[in-house]
Structure formats: structure tokens, C-alpha cells
Enzyme design. Structure first.
Site, short mmCIF file in Angstrom:
data_model
loop_
_atom_site.label_atom_id
_atom_site.label_comp_id
_atom_site.label_asym_id
_atom_site.label_seq_id
_atom_site.Cartn_x
_atom_site.Cartn_y
_atom_site.Cartn_z
N SER A 216 0.84 -1.19 0.00
CA SER A 216 0.00 0.00 0.00
C SER A 216 0.88 1.25 0.00
CB SER A 216 -0.91 0.02 1.24
OG SER A 216 -1.86 -1.01 1.18
N GLY A 218 -0.51 4.40 0.29
CA GLY A 218 -1.38 5.48 0.76
C GLY A 218 -2.19 6.06 -0.38
N GLY A 221 -1.81 4.84 -4.15
CA GLY A 221 -2.26 3.56 -4.69
C GLY A 221 -1.54 2.36 -4.14
N GLY A 247 -6.35 0.33 4.21
CA GLY A 247 -5.50 -0.80 3.86
C GLY A 247 -6.20 -2.13 4.04
N ASP A 248 -7.11 -2.20 5.01
CA ASP A 248 -7.87 -3.43 5.23
C ASP A 248 -8.83 -3.68 4.07
OD1 ASP A 248 -6.53 -3.39 7.67
OD2 ASP A 248 -8.17 -2.33 8.64
#
Length: 309
Positions: A216, A218, A221, A247-248
Site C-alpha cells: 500500500s 497510501g 495507490g 489498507g484493510d
């Protein structure tokens, strides 16, 4: 079914204020309460995408009972193991004027050896029906630092694909057990490899044991280095809001794409669109469905060459 593991579950509390002022009193509406911890956020997004999902982990005390009560209001199947110590709370304060979030996370309960053994038995039993496993989040005190490595090996021994999303020493040990996918953020990847360039760090992480690395980045992308190729997926623009759980949602996008047989570029597009749509949602584990559908066709996925990394 897809099995998610949350060893350090939480009761997520989200407050919204027009403007967060340090050292000032704020009058706020009641907090939005949700069952939290990374694996539970993943489970709720997977379920909303239509996938049969079972959530397991450790939950205890009055807070743990609240988490399970809230989980019962979803379509996620609860297979948590009860422990004595109280499940932690996490508090997110969303500043509407700045468009950012302040996060306060408790450490988690002390877990006894007997409680860890009870979870290990439950996990082994649940693997019988699992098509994929997501191991997510921090470890509470008392859980062995090599816990994720152990759980990865148990899944792989049964030829069940496993995704690992953690950080620090649990990630360092877990990746050596050769998970199918690791999903660190850029900072976690740099801490693992000592390399700040995401592509070079992903190459180094694969050398440590991961079959694929989906990092990830942020608002920029996601980067994926896989046996099938290397890609960078970027959203059309950064979105203001609460990044907790973004992120989950990306993990849920990757797993749901795998379950549906999508190629890696389409999995990445889904993961990035879900992640961005989560930033615009009121709480972790949720996403703005209308925004997700709009963003899905706007995510740009470009092939990369890792040869120079």
C-alpha cells in the site's frame, strides 16, 4: 469460505469534530462504534462484497462482548475465542476542517498460554473449510512473536492460500514462512528491508520468502510484485477523509479478486478503488459503494519492470 484472523481485535470508536483544537474542550455527537482490528475490517468488507466470511481471533471482557454483539449484526460468522483480558479500544478523531484523522490505539489484553492454545485449536479446525486465509494486525501481549509464522505454515501445509498483513518482528518472522501474499504499507516495507524505494523493497521482501508483495502506498495507490508480473495501480486523485481501514479494504479487494479468479491487474484495481472509497466512509470496515463503483473504472494499472531494482 474465506477465513480472517484478528488476534488483537478492537472496539473502534470514531468521533467527528468540525475542527480539532489541541488543549481545548470539544462537544461531540455519540461515537460511531464498530467491531475493529484489521482482520475484522477485512471480514466486513468481504461480506459486503458477497463472500462467505468467517472471522476468528481473541475477544474478552465487556469490550469483547460489545465487539461480538456488533459483529452479530453483520453477515460475518463469529468464531472468536473468549479470553479473560478485555479487548482493546481504538479511537479515531476525524477533523472535518483539515480532512485528517488522529488515531489512539490501546495495546491489547494479556493472553495466557492456555488461551493461545485454545485459539490454535480453533484455527486448525476452521482451516478444514477455508479457501483462503487473511492473517491481519498486531499481536497482543502474551501471543508468541512467531505466531503468524506458525499460522502461515499451518495454512500452507493444507495448500490454503494465505495473506499476511502485519508489521515489525511478526512480519519479519511471518514472511520467512512463505505466505502467498504480504500486504505491508510503504513504511512497514521499508522497516522490513531497509530500503525506502517501494519497488526495490518489494523485490527484497520477495527474496525473504513472500510469493507476492502487494504494498500500500497510501493516496498513491498500490504496487504489486508477483510471479505473474509487476504492476502499479493509482487512483484518479487523493480523497479527503478517514484513512482508518483503507489498507484493510485493500486486503479484502485482493482476496475477493483471488476468490473470483481475477488476474492481478483487476485485483489491484479493485483493492485501490475499495481503499479510496473507504477513506470517504464514516468508519473503518465500511466503504462508499457508489464511489467504489465510480472509482473502479478510473484506477490506472500500469505494468512495471523490476529488473532495475
Amino acid at each position: 469460505m474465506i477465513l480472517t484472523v484478528t488476534l488483537n481485535a478492537a472496539l473502534d470508536l470514531t468521533y467527528r469534530v468540525p475542527h480539532l483544537r489541541p488543549q481545548a474542550e470539544h462537544r461531540v455527537p455519540p461515537a460511531v462504534e464498530r467491531p475493529g482490528g484489521k482482520g475484522l475490517n477485512v471480514a466486513r468488507v468481504l461480506a459486503s462484497l458477497g463472500h462467505e466470511t468467517v472471522a476468528t481471533g481473541l475477544a474478552g471482557g465487556a469490550t469483547g462482548e460489545t465487539v461480538r454483539t456488533l459483529l452479530a449484526e453483520t453477515t460475518v460468522t463469529d468464531e472468536f475465542v473468549r479470553i479473560t483480558g478485555p479487548t482493546r479500544r481504538t479511537v479515531a478523531v476525524v477533523d472535518a476542517s483539515a480532512g485528517d484523522t488522529t488515531q489512539l490505539n490501546e495495546t491489547g489484553p494479556d493472553v495466557t498460554p492456555a488461551e493461545w492454545a485454545a485459539f490454535d485449536d480453533r484455527y486448525t479446525h476452521l482451516l478444514r473449510d477455508a479457501r483462503a486465509v487473511a492473517l491481519c494486525g498486531s499481536l497482543p501481549p502474551g501471543v508468541p512473536v512467531g505466531a503468524y509464522a506458525h499460522l502461515v505454515r499451518a495454512a500452507r501445509a493444507r495448500r490454503i492460500p494465505v495473506l499476511l498483513d502485519t508489521s515489525g518482528e511478526p512480519l519479519r518472522r511471518g514472511i520467512a514462512a512463505r505466505p502467498d501474499v504480504v500486504k505491508p504499507n510503504a513504511a512497514e516495507l521499508a522497516a522490513l528491508t531497509g530500503t525506502t524505494d517501494p519497488l526495490r523493497a518489494a523485490v527484497a521482501a520477495r527474496r525473504r520468502g513472500a510469493h507476492a508483495v502487494a504494498a500500500s502506498l497510501g493516496p498513491d495507490g498500490m504496487l504489486a510484485l508477483t510471479p505473474d508480473g509487476t504492476w502499479r495501480a493509482t487512483p484518479p486523485k487523493p480523497l479527503p477523509g478517514n484513512p482508518t481501514g483503507a489498507g484493510d479494504s485493500a486486503v479484502a479487494g485482493l482476496l475477493s479478486g483471488w476468490a473470483e479468479g481475477l488476474p492481478w491487474p483487476e485485483r489491484l484495481a479493485r483493492a485501490v478503488a475499495l481503499s479510496a472509497a473507504t477513506v470517504a466512509a464514516p468508519a473503518a470496515g465500511e466503504y462508499d459503494a457508489t464511489m467504489y463503483e465510480r472509482l473502479l473504472g478510473q484506477v490506472k494499472v500500469s505494468p512495471l519492470s523490476p529488473s532495475g531494482a
